[in-house]
Scaffold this motif. Sequence first.
Motif, PDB file in Angstrom:
ATOM      1  N   LEU A   1     -61.101 125.267  25.065  1.00 11.06           N
ATOM      2  CA  LEU A   1     -60.827 124.025  25.783  1.00 11.06           C
ATOM      3  C   LEU A   1     -60.288 122.929  24.875  1.00 11.06           C
ATOM      4  CD1 LEU A   1     -63.855 123.735  28.249  1.00 11.06           C
ATOM      5  CD2 LEU A   1     -61.583 124.659  28.672  1.00 11.06           C
ATOM      6  N   TRP A   2     -60.620 122.980  23.591  1.00 12.83           N
ATOM      7  CA  TRP A   2     -60.135 121.928  22.693  1.00 12.83           C
ATOM      8  C   TRP A   2     -59.241 122.476  21.597  1.00 12.83           C
ATOM      9  CZ3 TRP A   2     -65.868 121.154  22.608  1.00 12.83           C
ATOM     10  CH2 TRP A   2     -66.507 122.045  21.754  1.00 12.83           C
ATOM     11  N   ALA A   3     -58.554 123.575  21.884  1.00 11.86           N
ATOM     12  CA  ALA A   3     -57.676 124.188  20.893  1.00 11.86           C
ATOM     13  C   ALA A   3     -56.610 123.228  20.375  1.00 11.86           C
ATOM     14  CB  ALA A   3     -57.024 125.432  21.486  1.00 11.86           C
ATOM     15  N   ASP A   4     -56.158 122.313  21.228  1.00 12.14           N
ATOM     16  CA  ASP A   4     -55.084 121.400  20.827  1.00 12.14           C
ATOM     17  C   ASP A   4     -55.595 120.165  20.093  1.00 12.14           C
ATOM     18  OD1 ASP A   4     -56.360 120.566  23.143  1.00 12.14           O
ATOM     19  OD2 ASP A   4     -54.605 119.542  23.940  1.00 12.14           O
ATOM     20  N   LEU A   5     -56.907 119.918  20.114  1.00 10.24           N
ATOM     21  CA  LEU A   5     -57.462 118.732  19.467  1.00 10.24           C
ATOM     22  C   LEU A   5     -58.841 119.082  18.913  1.00 10.24           C
ATOM     23  CD1 LEU A   5     -57.076 115.690  18.876  1.00 10.24           C
ATOM     24  CD2 LEU A   5     -58.260 115.232  21.027  1.00 10.24           C
ATOM     25  N   PRO A   6     -58.937 119.382  17.618  1.00 10.37           N
ATOM     26  CA  PRO A   6     -60.227 119.802  17.048  1.00 10.37           C
ATOM     27  C   PRO A   6     -61.318 118.762  17.295  1.00 10.37           C
ATOM     28  CG  PRO A   6     -58.451 120.135  15.473  1.00 10.37           C
ATOM     29  CD  PRO A   6     -57.865 119.361  16.622  1.00 10.37           C
ATOM     30  N   PRO A   7     -62.522 119.217  17.613  1.00 10.45           N
ATOM     31  CA  PRO A   7     -63.617 118.286  17.900  1.00 10.45           C
ATOM     32  C   PRO A   7     -64.209 117.701  16.627  1.00 10.45           C
ATOM     33  CG  PRO A   7     -64.427 120.522  17.962  1.00 10.45           C
ATOM     34  CD  PRO A   7     -62.941 120.614  17.732  1.00 10.45           C
ATOM     35  N   LYS A   8     -64.947 116.617  16.777  1.00 14.63           N
ATOM     36  CA  LYS A   8     -65.764 116.113  15.676  1.00 14.63           C
ATOM     37  C   LYS A   8     -66.950 117.063  15.537  1.00 14.63           C
ATOM     38  CE  LYS A   8     -64.531 111.317  15.780  1.00 14.63           C
ATOM     39  NZ  LYS A   8     -65.002 110.109  15.141  1.00 14.63           N
ATOM     40  N   LYS A   9     -67.544 117.091  14.339  1.00 12.97           N
ATOM     41  CA  LYS A   9     -68.645 118.019  14.091  1.00 12.97           C
ATOM     42  C   LYS A   9     -69.886 117.272  13.623  1.00 12.97           C
ATOM     43  CE  LYS A   9     -65.396 121.530  12.424  1.00 12.97           C
ATOM     44  NZ  LYS A   9     -64.199 120.763  12.116  1.00 12.97           N
ATOM     45  N   ILE A  10     -71.040 117.712  14.107  1.00 13.10           N
ATOM     46  CA  ILE A  10     -72.326 117.209  13.626  1.00 13.10           C
ATOM     47  C   ILE A  10     -73.120 118.419  13.142  1.00 13.10           C
ATOM     48  CG2 ILE A  10     -74.504 116.127  14.256  1.00 13.10           C
ATOM     49  CD1 ILE A  10     -73.014 114.321  16.106  1.00 13.10           C
ATOM     50  N   GLU A  11     -73.552 118.382  11.902  1.00 10.80           N
ATOM     51  CA  GLU A  11     -74.232 119.529  11.312  1.00 10.80           C
ATOM     52  C   GLU A  11     -75.679 119.637  11.801  1.00 10.80           C
ATOM     53  OE1 GLU A  11     -73.895 119.841   7.104  1.00 10.80           O
ATOM     54  OE2 GLU A  11     -71.710 119.629   7.130  1.00 10.80           O
ATOM     55  N   ALA A  12     -76.066 120.873  12.102  1.00  4.42           N
ATOM     56  CA  ALA A  12     -77.455 121.165  12.493  1.00  4.42           C
ATOM     57  C   ALA A  12     -77.713 122.643  12.185  1.00  4.42           C
ATOM     58  CB  ALA A  12     -77.688 120.877  13.971  1.00  4.42           C
ATOM     59  N   PRO A  13     -77.913 122.972  10.896  1.00  4.54           N
ATOM     60  CA  PRO A  13     -78.088 124.381  10.523  1.00  4.54           C
ATOM     61  C   PRO A  13     -79.269 125.054  11.207  1.00  4.54           C
ATOM     62  CG  PRO A  13     -78.541 122.909   8.651  1.00  4.54           C
ATOM     63  CD  PRO A  13     -77.942 122.079   9.734  1.00  4.54           C
ATOM     64  N   GLU A  14     -80.276 124.264  11.582  1.00  2.00           N
ATOM     65  CA  GLU A  14     -81.456 124.847  12.234  1.00  2.00           C
ATOM     66  C   GLU A  14     -81.131 125.441  13.604  1.00  2.00           C
ATOM     67  OE1 GLU A  14     -81.321 120.537  13.564  1.00  2.00           O
ATOM     68  OE2 GLU A  14     -80.900 121.648  11.725  1.00  2.00           O
ATOM     69  N   LEU A  15     -80.027 125.022  14.201  1.00  2.00           N
ATOM     70  CA  LEU A  15     -79.694 125.516  15.540  1.00  2.00           C
ATOM     71  C   LEU A  15     -78.950 126.855  15.508  1.00  2.00           C
ATOM     72  CD1 LEU A  15     -78.838 122.219  17.432  1.00  2.00           C
ATOM     73  CD2 LEU A  15     -81.013 123.435  17.215  1.00  2.00           C
ATOM     74  N   LEU A  16     -78.706 127.364  14.310  1.00  2.00           N
ATOM     75  CA  LEU A  16     -78.136 128.705  14.202  1.00  2.00           C
ATOM     76  C   LEU A  16     -79.122 129.749  14.712  1.00  2.00           C
ATOM     77  CD1 LEU A  16     -75.736 130.414  13.233  1.00  2.00           C
ATOM     78  CD2 LEU A  16     -76.792 130.469  10.971  1.00  2.00           C
ATOM     79  N   GLU A  17     -80.402 129.425  14.624  1.00  2.00           N
ATOM     80  CA  GLU A  17     -81.452 130.347  15.088  1.00  2.00           C
ATOM     81  C   GLU A  17     -81.510 130.319  16.613  1.00  2.00           C
ATOM     82  OE1 GLU A  17     -82.934 131.986  12.739  1.00  2.00           O
ATOM     83  OE2 GLU A  17     -82.519 130.734  10.986  1.00  2.00           O
ATOM     84  N   ASP A  18     -81.122 131.434  17.252  1.00  2.00           N
ATOM     85  CA  ASP A  18     -81.235 131.468  18.706  1.00  2.00           C
ATOM     86  C   ASP A  18     -82.091 132.652  19.132  1.00  2.00           C
ATOM     87  OD1 ASP A  18     -79.512 133.630  18.482  1.00  2.00           O
ATOM     88  OD2 ASP A  18     -77.758 132.535  19.184  1.00  2.00           O
ATOM     89  N   LEU A  19     -82.045 132.994  20.403  1.00  2.00           N
ATOM     90  CA  LEU A  19     -82.981 133.969  20.963  1.00  2.00           C
ATOM     91  C   LEU A  19     -82.259 135.063  21.729  1.00  2.00           C
ATOM     92  CD1 LEU A  19     -85.598 131.382  22.305  1.00  2.00           C
ATOM     93  CD2 LEU A  19     -85.872 132.862  20.306  1.00  2.00           C
ATOM     94  N   ASP A  20     -81.324 135.739  21.069  1.00  2.00           N
ATOM     95  CA  ASP A  20     -80.545 136.753  21.771  1.00  2.00           C
ATOM     96  C   ASP A  20     -81.170 138.146  21.747  1.00  2.00           C
ATOM     97  OD1 ASP A  20     -78.572 135.036  22.640  1.00  2.00           O
ATOM     98  OD2 ASP A  20     -77.337 135.314  20.859  1.00  2.00           O
ATOM     99  N   THR A  21     -81.985 138.444  20.730  1.00  2.00           N
ATOM    100  CA  THR A  21     -82.516 139.801  20.570  1.00  2.00           C
ATOM    101  C   THR A  21     -84.037 139.772  20.401  1.00  2.00           C
ATOM    102  OG1 THR A  21     -82.378 139.790  18.152  1.00  2.00           O
ATOM    103  CG2 THR A  21     -80.369 140.446  19.364  1.00  2.00           C
ATOM    104  N   PRO A  22     -84.697 140.919  20.603  1.00  2.00           N
ATOM    105  CA  PRO A  22     -86.148 140.973  20.365  1.00  2.00           C
ATOM    106  C   PRO A  22     -86.528 140.590  18.933  1.00  2.00           C
ATOM    107  CG  PRO A  22     -85.476 142.850  21.685  1.00  2.00           C
ATOM    108  CD  PRO A  22     -84.208 142.153  21.249  1.00  2.00           C
TER     109      PRO A  22
END
Length: 196
Positions: free
Chosen positions: A159-180
Amino acid sequence: MPHDAVLLAAGGSTRLKRPKQLLTRQGTPLVRYVAELLLSTSPDRLVIITGGSDEAVALALQGLPVDICYNPLWNTGLASSIQCAARTLSGRDRSILIAGTDQPRLSLLHLLRLRDTLPANANVVTQYKKGAMGIPVRVSAATLAKAPEVSGDKGFRDLWADLPPKKIEAPELLEDLDTPDQMAEAVKAGWIDPPA
């Protein structure tokens, strides 16, 4: 800053083999936990997109001031849920804060940083690490209106390929719940309760 909010809670959690929306954190289902965080940002509307386990998810949200939007195409991928949100919020000229249910370390502070990043019409994405970005995000109304252009599991990146978004770092959110295994690690770390 005036905004709406969307919680993407339609997934079937096929790899996890149980609805991640209904895992609990301190006794509260994750879908309700994240909905309450989003409500704490003071949105004008909070739309919850449901699909898999929709009745149980709706029950977990009972009593909250939210609009529930069932996505009948939820099993076709993320794009259909984004499109459902776009239809529901069509014609509202404000930014939209969008989160999911599988980041148990999500905080109100992070959502407020996304909400308050200037300019108000910028797209803002969470950066987990270099080259890895995703939700939660804040998108402009114009960006969300492009939702019909994406399909399958393609999401905001297109959706934003033509205009890169601003970024806010949050390395802790890399941890998600996809697998057992990820769920077991989250339980061990105390981010979610042991499943019943």
